[in-house]
Design an enzyme around this catalytic site. Structure first.
Site, short mmCIF file in Angstrom:
data_model
loop_
_atom_site.label_atom_id
_atom_site.label_comp_id
_atom_site.label_asym_id
_atom_site.label_seq_id
_atom_site.Cartn_x
_atom_site.Cartn_y
_atom_site.Cartn_z
N TYR A 151 39.88 49.95 46.48
CA TYR A 151 38.78 49.02 46.22
C TYR A 151 38.07 48.66 47.52
O TYR A 151 38.70 48.55 48.57
CB TYR A 151 39.32 47.76 45.56
CG TYR A 151 38.31 46.64 45.45
CD1 TYR A 151 37.52 46.52 44.31
CD2 TYR A 151 38.14 45.72 46.47
CE1 TYR A 151 36.58 45.51 44.20
CE2 TYR A 151 37.21 44.71 46.37
CZ TYR A 151 36.43 44.59 45.24
OH TYR A 151 35.50 43.60 45.13
N TRP A 153 33.79 47.82 49.42
CA TRP A 153 32.36 48.07 49.43
C TRP A 153 32.10 49.46 50.01
O TRP A 153 31.68 49.60 51.17
CB TRP A 153 31.65 46.98 50.22
CG TRP A 153 31.29 45.80 49.39
CD1 TRP A 153 32.16 44.89 48.85
CD2 TRP A 153 29.98 45.39 48.99
NE1 TRP A 153 31.48 43.94 48.15
CE2 TRP A 153 30.13 44.21 48.22
CE3 TRP A 153 28.70 45.89 49.22
CZ2 TRP A 153 29.05 43.54 47.67
CZ3 TRP A 153 27.63 45.20 48.67
CH2 TRP A 153 27.80 44.05 47.91
#
Length: 819
Positions: A151, A153
């Site tokens: 996980y 950005w």
């Protein structure tokens, strides 16, 4: 020969070869050649990023400068940091393997992860090690032995989505034998509770647009939201159109209120009324406002009757009939430290004006965070303005420029991870053999076989022995770093694929150097909500050192399992990008627009779309308000559910069937031995932890540490002055930070931004003290509740003192030792 034996033999061979060649200085670069080429050797290249579109200036094949795109109304000051990240000292240059892993095999000396030296290896050997470990762990521990729910950005762009690509490889190569993750750290509580309340995800959906807010809103409330700071970034390519709305509203001179422990950028931008609430007490304050609305007969009875369900079941709690505690303004004031008369005046102000309650996500990233937005919706329902121009509530004005009017545009698809979409939750897929809520990673590793509740279901944590992490940095964003460290010791193998030596990469066994977004080609929409352009994310420079594209890395790993063709579908980088564009272009006739062919688009670098006047008048829930029978919500009743029978059936004692004030596990005002609340808000000059390893850090660091805002009264009582190094601590750990003494933070609260890189101290304090300022050394690791199991990254009480010892330089911003 077993997979394990094969891997051990390969490992010994790798170590022998790497040591011999390294000693002679002959370790040759990989024979692999990147087929992509930079757009220009000299000139400017238009590309895109989370911080917006920009031109990269190239001289002699070297990236030397950045210039904002002319259609960006509010370019981010972080753009120079993007360029520096590509050439930063923290750049991963070659495939690397932890020496102890090479010498001792899987699980060797796990306590030395993050402290051991690394050995440079060839790409061929690195890929052999990774594929061997994937096979060994899958064969030994079954389909849930590998955690591939990585996980973070990841890069903007529809092709080089490293997380989707990793899951795609695991799906086609290992037949889905891995553990995935659902949800996110940002909105873990709200994205589960809001479908029960509003019938939709809510947190990532379009708001009543800014032109309507400017025209019709009389009172604009930012509750734990700071859009002037956080709208610098977007999940796609940031458009920054939200700043136009902010600036236009400022010109009106209308009332703005900021409810926040910190005098935010937004509060200063608007010269707003600042209400410095005690952290974690938002629900109590909302209840005090609601009680005033009801007892002074200011609530909208007709709206509650026609558009909501269950107010009659909530009311006895509000009036104290169920617990002998009326939720009066006086009661709320004792908890939130906002004067009772001010709470009452807010109720009257909100009711007598068209009011928009714009909430941030911080108030749901805490223990019992589900209650915050549920109560906000209840308060907005009592005001009766939901669906009216400029009234109601909004949960995304601070994120990715929510409220920016949408263009009449085509929207790009992206590469699939190979799993099907989950019904009713398009942001999730069913890829993998099992899935956990994303913020439960450490708890999962530490507690295999433990049962846990999640949104009405009882599940069991799998036994995970290998983690593959790409495009993320859990050692900066996962709550309770201490628990993550302990969990990491239970793992046999950790693979990290990234372009910088993040704290997570330093904690890996095998490190694969990926290209940055600017060393490859991709394509992306501009504007998460506006989608007002499509930009060709052209490759700026050749890949540096031995970095490779994620797509190519995973294609080669798929080949190890006989699945390259399934992974690539016979297409290279540009074929995929062209396919995305042409698929989107098929939408154009139905939208009454024309778009150029792919080659013309790629040559131009960008196409922009018009924003229809009708889209500048969008009001969220206007259709529902106009006709709730023909336009029902997606809840069981079709109405706003102030009381949820579905949640009632779940029977959770930590998430009741209507919004309530529930004491968090820790907060100020309850006699805690730690006298400060730690505000862990989003930073101003990076995206969570991204760009922390760049020169931007020099513009905000204090004494080489993450800044710590402290009120003058608190600083004086502890002998702390501006620029001092301070030690912030609780029973979970300690960090060093640099003091900024300011009255822009309320007493008994200190503010240190999340995302600071974990830099462990050496010696006796190893693992208990971070020398830079990773706030998650101090936050709790529990889930928000049994319903959502969300992230509690804002839950932490601490103490602070002037640091008088020897403060070492944080090692995390240098390259790890190489053997």
């Amino acid at each position: 020969m077993s997979g394990k034996d094969h891997t051990q033999i390969s490992r010994r061979g790798v170590l022998k070869g790497a040591t011999a060649l390294g000693a002679l200085g002959l370790l040759a670069p990989s024979a692999w050649v990147n087929p992509a080429r930079a757009a220009v050797a000299d000139g400017e290249v238009l590309t895109g990023s989370h911080w917006g579109a920009f031109y990269a200036k190239v001289e002699g094949g070297k990236w030397v400068d950045v210039r904002p795109w002319e259609s960006d109304p509010h370019p981010s000051h972080q753009l120079p940091g993007i360029m520096d990240s590509v050439m930063s000292p923290t750049r991963i240059q070659y495939p690397m393997v932890r020496r102890a892993f090479l010498e001792g095999g899987p699980g060797a000396a796990p306590e030395t992860r993050g402290m051991n030296d690394f050995v440079r290896v060839s790409w061929d050997d690195a890929l052999e090690l990774v594929s061997g470990e994937l096979k060994r762990v899958s064969d030994t521990y079954g389909p849930t032995g590998i955690f591939g729910g990585s996980y973070g950005w990841k890069s903007s762009g529809k092709l080089h989505n490293c997380q989707s690509l990793m899951r795609r490889m695991l799906n086609v190569g290992l037949n889905g034998s891995f553990v995935n993750a659902s949800g996110d750290y940002s909105t873990g509580a709200s994205q589960i509770i809001m479908p029960h309340v509003m019938g939709t995800l809510e947190v990532y959906e379009q708001q009543t647009v800014w032109p309507v807010v400017v025209e019709s809103t009389d009172v604009l409330v930012f509750w734990g939201a700071d859009p002037v700071r956080t709208n610098q970034i977007g999940w796609t390519v940031a458009d920054h159109d939200g700043y136009v709305g902010l600036e236009e509203f400022k010109k009106t001179g209308k009332k703005v209120i900021c409810i926040d422990p910190w005098k935010s950028h937004t509060a200063k931008f608007f010269d707003a009324e600042w209400i410095p609430i005690r952290p974690h007490t938002d629900v109590a304050m909302m209840l005090g406002i609601a009680h005033t609305l009801y007892t002074e007969e200011l609530h909208d009875v007709d709206f509650l009757d026609e558009y909501t369900s269950g107010f009659d079941k909530f009311l006895p709690y509000l009036l104290g009939e169920t617990d002998d505690t009326p939720k009066t303004a006086e009661w709320a004031s004792e908890i939130c430290e906002v004067p009772a008369e001010q709470i009452k005046e807010l109720a009257r102000l909100f009711q007598s004006n068209r009011t928009m309650l714009s909430s941030g996500w911080s108030i749901q990233r805490q223990h019992h965070g589900e209650q915050s937005h549920w109560m906000l919706v209840t308060l907005a329902s009592m005001l009766g303005q939901i669906g009216l121009p400029g009234g109601g509530f909004g949960l995304s004005y601070h994120y990715a420029n929510g409220g920016a009017p949408s263009a009449n545009s085509i929207v790009l698809p992206g590469i699939s991870d190979g799993g099907g979409a989950v019904e009713g939750a398009a942001w999730m897929t069913d890829a993998g053999a099992a899935s956990i809520p994303v913020s439960r990673v450490a708890e999962m590793i530490l507690n295999p076989g433990k049962e846990f509740n999640f949104n009405g279901k009882t599940q069991t944590f799998p036994e995970v022995k290998m983690v593959y992490w790409v495009g993320g940095n859990p050692f900066a964003h996962h709550p309770s770093t201490q628990e993550l460290i302990e969990g990491w010791k239970r793992l046999e193998t950790v693979v990290v694929q990234d372009f910088q030596w993040t704290p997570t990469a330093r904690m890996a066994d095998i490190v694969l150097p990926a290209t940055s977004s600017y060393e490859r080609n991709d394509i992306e929409n501009v504007g998460d909500y506006s989608a007002r352009a499509i930009v060709a994310m052209k490759q700026v420079i050749e890949p540096m050192y031995e970095a490779r594209n994620d797509f190519d890395i995973f294609a080669d790993l798929s080949e190890k399992f006989g699945a390259r063709d399934k992974f690539t579908e016979g297409k290279d980088e540009m074929a995929w990008i062209k396919g995305f564009y042409e698929s989107a272009a098929e939408q154009a006739p139905a939208r009454g627009i024309e778009v150029p062919g792919f080659d013309d688009f790629w040559e131009a670098g960008v196409i922009e779309f018009e924003i229809p006047e009708a889209n500048k008048q969008f009001v969220r829930y206007a259709d529902f308000r106009e006709d709730p029978l023909l336009e029902p919500l997606g809840t069981p009743s079709g109405l706003i559910e102030i009381f949820s029978r579905n949640i009632e059936k779940m029977g959770y004692d930590d998430c009741p069937p209507h919004p309530m004030w529930m004491e968090p596990i820790e907060r100020l005002g309850t006699g805690s031995k730690f006298p400060f609340h730690l505000d862990t808000a989003h930073p101003d000059s990076r995206l969570h932890s991204q760009l922390n390893g760049t020169k931007l850090r020099e513009t905000y660091a204090v004494a080489g540490r993450e800044p710590c805002l402290i009120n003058p009264v608190d600083a004086e009582s502890r002998g702390i002055a501006d620029g001092d190094i301070v030690r912030v601590f609780n029973d979970r750990g300690a960090i060093l930070a640099g003091a900024i003494v300011t009255d822009e933070i309320r007493p008994n609260v200190i503010r240190i931004s999340e995302g600071g890189w974990y830099s462990p101290a050496a010696g006796a304090e190893a693992g208990t003290l971070c020398e830079y300022g990773d706030v998650n050394m101090l936050t709790v690791g529990i889930g928000t509740s049994s319903l959502a199991q969300g992230n509690c990254g804002h839950t932490a009480v601490v103490d602070v003192e002037k640091f008088t010892g020897e403060a070492g330089d944080p090692v995390v911003f240098t390259t790890p030792a190489e053997g």
